[in-house]
Structures are given as structure tokens and as C-alpha cells.
Design a protein around this motif. Structure first.
Motif, PDB file in Angstrom:
ATOM      1  N   UNK A 104      80.962  31.379  22.108  1.00  0.00           N
ATOM      2  CA  UNK A 104      80.920  30.096  21.417  1.00  0.00           C
ATOM      3  C   UNK A 104      82.265  29.738  20.811  1.00  0.00           C
ATOM      4  N   UNK A 105      82.232  28.798  19.897  1.00  0.00           N
ATOM      5  CA  UNK A 105      83.445  28.264  19.271  1.00  0.00           C
ATOM      6  C   UNK A 105      83.500  28.740  17.832  1.00  0.00           C
ATOM      7  N   UNK A 106      84.676  29.205  17.409  1.00  0.00           N
ATOM      8  CA  UNK A 106      84.789  29.642  16.024  1.00  0.00           C
ATOM      9  C   UNK A 106      84.875  28.431  15.093  1.00  0.00           C
ATOM     10  N   UNK A 107      84.571  28.674  13.825  1.00  0.00           N
ATOM     11  CA  UNK A 107      84.531  27.591  12.839  1.00  0.00           C
ATOM     12  C   UNK A 107      85.885  26.912  12.669  1.00  0.00           C
ATOM     13  N   UNK A 154      77.797  11.932  16.417  1.00  0.00           N
ATOM     14  CA  UNK A 154      78.846  12.693  17.105  1.00  0.00           C
ATOM     15  C   UNK A 154      79.251  13.894  16.265  1.00  0.00           C
ATOM     16  N   UNK A 155      79.446  13.697  14.971  1.00  0.00           N
ATOM     17  CA  UNK A 155      79.836  14.810  14.106  1.00  0.00           C
ATOM     18  C   UNK A 155      78.753  15.887  14.067  1.00  0.00           C
ATOM     19  N   UNK A 156      77.498  15.489  14.191  1.00  0.00           N
ATOM     20  CA  UNK A 156      76.393  16.454  14.202  1.00  0.00           C
ATOM     21  C   UNK A 156      76.455  17.349  15.439  1.00  0.00           C
ATOM     22  N   UNK A 160      78.032  24.862  15.249  1.00  0.00           N
ATOM     23  CA  UNK A 160      77.760  26.033  16.092  1.00  0.00           C
ATOM     24  C   UNK A 160      76.339  26.020  16.635  1.00  0.00           C
ATOM     25  N   UNK A 161      75.392  25.458  15.887  1.00  0.00           N
ATOM     26  CA  UNK A 161      74.018  25.374  16.390  1.00  0.00           C
ATOM     27  C   UNK A 161      73.979  24.513  17.650  1.00  0.00           C
ATOM     28  N   UNK A 162      74.681  23.398  17.636  1.00  0.00           N
ATOM     29  CA  UNK A 162      74.719  22.523  18.814  1.00  0.00           C
ATOM     30  C   UNK A 162      75.508  23.172  19.941  1.00  0.00           C
ATOM     31  N   UNK A 163      76.501  23.939  19.629  1.00  0.00           N
ATOM     32  CA  UNK A 163      77.330  24.556  20.652  1.00  0.00           C
ATOM     33  C   UNK A 163      76.565  25.622  21.430  1.00  0.00           C
TER      34      UNK A 163
END
Length: 181
Positions: A104-107, A154-156, A160-163
Motif C-alpha cells: 500500500x501507500x505510506x501516510x 476525492x479527498x475521501x 489507506x482504507x480506500x487504498x
């Protein structure tokens, strides 16, 4: 994989374009996720191919899902490089895709993404060409033109949950498609 060579100019240069395509049902959330995936992958590819490997001056990734006349997805990664390093850099690009799929993507990168989106949006809202394209698309597909005024959806998608859903989609974008380079 398709490779073509042209001899032009004075220096040896390669332009690499890796394209994935396939059928995909359009939804607004999938369209948003494609935007997010393109931005995240651009950040990760820049970190790896440019900063870590010193192999490219610039790299970009992005894609879209067509609504009409045929619903399909196209996603591309492109960069310029020394022809002798093309295979190495393509392998590294695929490794970045694999890493995003697994981890995934880090914060930190999600925050970069949010800040970049907010800056880009601020600039776009001042542009007549942006408004013209948005209004034309809204009229063509019967969408509510006011959707553009609310950045929250879009921001939502930049969490990480969406990713997690995006990580599941990465193999279908990359591995389940026909790459052309």
C-alpha cells in the motif's frame, strides 16, 4: 511487449511508455481511484527511478476510464532514459507496482498527494479551460455540474482504507492487462 527504434538527433535517448488497457465499467469512484493511483505511482516511481537509481529526469503515471463509446481503462507509465538502462528501469517500475500491491501507500505519500491535489484544484478552479471541460462533460453525460464544487469525495479516496481496494486492483491494471512498451 513491443519495442521500436528510430535513429534521430545526435544523442542516444529512449522514451519508454508502458501501457495497460482492458475493459472496465465506469464509476465515479473508479475514476477517482484511477486519478489517485496515477499520482501515487508517479510519486513512488520518481523516488525509485529518479532519486534512488538516477535513471530518469522525469517519470509520470496516469490513467483514465472511458465512459463512452466503450467503457475501458487505460493506464500508462512513461519516462525518458539512456537506452542501455531501459530494461533495468522497466524492471524497477514493475517492482514499484508489486510493492504498492503488497504494502500500500505510506501516510507520508498520502499527505503529499492530498496537498498536491488541493494546490492543483485551487489552480484549476481559476482556469476557463478547466471549467469548459467540466461543463462539457457534465452536459454530455447528464452529470450534476455542482459535483466539482465539493472536494470531499476525492479527498475521501486518499486514505489507506480506500487504498486497500486499489491494491487489489493493481494486479488487474498491471498484470491482468496487455503491457505495451
Amino acid at each position: 511487449m513491443l519495442k521500436k527504434t528510430w535513429d534521430f538527433g545526435q544523442e542516444q535517448k529512449a522514451r519508454v511508455s508502458i501501457t495497460f488497457h482492458g475493459d472496465e465499467t465506469w464509476t465515479r469512484d473508479k475514476e477517482r481511484d484511477m486519478y489517485v493511483l496515477g499520482r501515487v505511482l508517479s510519486i513512488k516511481l520518481r523516488e525509485t527511478l529518479r532519486e534512488d537509481l538516477g535513471g530518469v529526469y522525469g517519470v509520470g503515471a496516469g490513467g483514465s476510464i472511458s465512459r463512452s463509446p466503450r467503457q475501458e481503462r487505460v493506464f500508462s507509465i512513461s519516462f525518458g532514459a539512456d537506452p542501455k538502462r531501459v530494461d533495468e528501469l522497466m524492471f524497477a517500475a514493475y517492482a514499484v507496482i508489486d510493492e504498492l500491491t503488497k504494502n500500500g501507500v505510506d501516510d507520508k505519500n498520502l499527505e503529499k498527494l492530498r496537498k498536491g491535489y488541493e494546490r492543483e484544484r485551487e489552480i484549476q478552479l481559476k482556469s476557463n479551460s478547466f471549467w469548459m471541460a467540466w461543463l462539457e462533460s457534465s452536459a454530455r453525460f447528464g452529470d450534476d455540474p455542482n459535483l466539482i464544487l465539493d472536494p470531499a469525495p476525492m479527498l475521501a479516496r486518499m486514505t489507506n482504507a480506500e487504498r486497500q481496494g486499489e491494491r487489489e486492483a493493481l494486479p488487474s491494471i498491471a498484470g491482468g492487462s496487455t503491457p505495451r512498451s
